[in-house]
Structure formats: structure tokens, C-alpha cells
Design an enzyme around this catalytic site. Sequence first.
Site, PDB file in Angstrom:
ATOM      1  CD  GLU A 171      -2.456   1.496   2.633  1.00 17.33           C
ATOM      2  OE1 GLU A 171      -3.336   2.368   2.707  1.00 17.33           O
ATOM      3  OE2 GLU A 171      -2.118   0.791   3.609  1.00 17.33           O
ATOM      4  CD  GLU A 190      -6.901   2.647   6.679  1.00 11.44           C
ATOM      5  OE1 GLU A 190      -6.526   1.472   6.839  1.00 11.44           O
ATOM      6  OE2 GLU A 190      -6.217   3.498   6.079  1.00 11.44           O
TER       7      GLU A 190
END
Length: 273
Positions: A150, A249
Site C-alpha cells: 500500500e 478506513e
Amino acid sequence: MPPLKFCANISWLFTDLPEFTQRIYAAAAAGFEAVEAAWLYDSDLQELQRVKNATGVEMVLINTPPGDMNAGDLGLAAVPGREAEFQQGLDLALQYARALDCQRIHLMAGRVPTGTDRATVAMEMEDTFVRNLKYAADVLSKEGITGLIEPINTRVTDPRYFLDTPHQAAAILQKVGRPNIKLQMDIFHWQIMDSNLTLNIQKYFPLIGHVQIAQVPSRNEPDCPGELNFPLLFRSLEELGYQGFIGCEYKPLGRTAEGLGWLRDYWAHNKPT
């Protein structure tokens, strides 16, 4: 087009509840069929497993351990000289993933070491990252698990994080060359670093193994005022045929459940056929 699937990131949502097990129950009560989390390693694994089974909630994603956060660590996969610790952390993540039937592990790259210049150590860190990712790919392939990398923005969130753009991540994935190592797209980070979201999503879609969302720049609910048009982005993912989960998130402005109106609206207008 099938509707998108959303999961609650219980490291960010329902944080008024102190225990991850409580947050799993809360996520299920709010309508989520899946959850994800960063680091569950301080929680009792058997209790997590019991609650997961009791609720029927799927565990979608966990992260590898960060290392020593008090010493400034935030992942170890790209940090030279820490290979043995990375492998130990991967073993621990696998233990939790097996028990929770979790099919994705975020292999955290880590930070440029304090006192070093990014440009000076970039090649060494990339070489370390590629080697560790190949090692992880071999280990994870035996378990049927996908590893994810990520990019985290270095403009706002973490100036020293090594992996910070989708372009850098795509180049590293090409060097790794393993089908079970994929790209984790956090739209919040991509927008801050590059802005060109629609074209970047289209360009890198074949590499994407997981998606996460938050409004920019506030990192709150998707329907908050901000830079991103989430109905448009959701439509784009639908049209591309994205079938994985989208991790929520973000930092709720208030109590998590009260800020889920955007998701309830999506569910109401996009019922599975």
C-alpha cells in the site's frame, strides 16, 4: 453490475469500544458482513476467532506487525537489515490469518531510516522490499493468501514512508512478478499524492487486490465535504467489475453508526439481484 462490498476497518471505526471483539459485534449490528484491521496482535486469538464465528463476519485483511513503533517503525518489508524480523512478523500474521480465515495480508513497507536521505537509500530499500516480497509470495502461496502493498502519502500522513505512490508500487510489483502480491489502493493516499484518480484507477486496476476509502483532506466519512466525488468513484469501480471489498478506513466525525448514512443509502439503492 453487482453492487460493491464494504467492510469496516475496526482499527478506525467503532473505537468508542475498547476491544476488537466488541467492534466486530458492533460492525455486524451495523450491517457489515466483513471487517478488516491493522494490528490485532494484542488481542486473544481464540476470542477473536469465537466472535468472528458467532457473528458470521468475514475477516478481510490484516497487516503485518509494524515492528517497534516506539522506535519509529511502521513496517519492515523494505527496511535493510531487518529481514529476519520481517519474516518473524509474517509468521505471526500468518498465524492470525489462518485462525481467522483471512485471505489478505498487507505487507507494510516501512519508513526511510531516521538520519538517512531518501534518494541515497532508495535503491537499497527497493532491493530489500523486492526480496522480502518474493519471500512472502512463496510463503503465502502455500496458504492461498494474497499479499498487498500500500502506498501511503508522504505529503500529509507520513513523510518518511518508503512506498508513497501507485507508480512506485506498480514498478515494484513488476520486479516481484508474483500473481499473489497485489496493490492495495487507499483512495485517500492516492488523491493526496497524485490527484489523477479516475485514470490511475483504470491504469492500475489489473494490479489492485484491495481498496480503502476516506474523504480528502479530512479523512472522515465519504459523504463529508471534500475533494472526492464518491458516487462517481463507486460507479467507476462498478463499471470496471471490481469484486473485492472496500475498506472503510476513515475517522468518524461522531459515533460510527451515526455516520453510516452514506452506506445505508448505497445499500438501499444497490440491492443484490
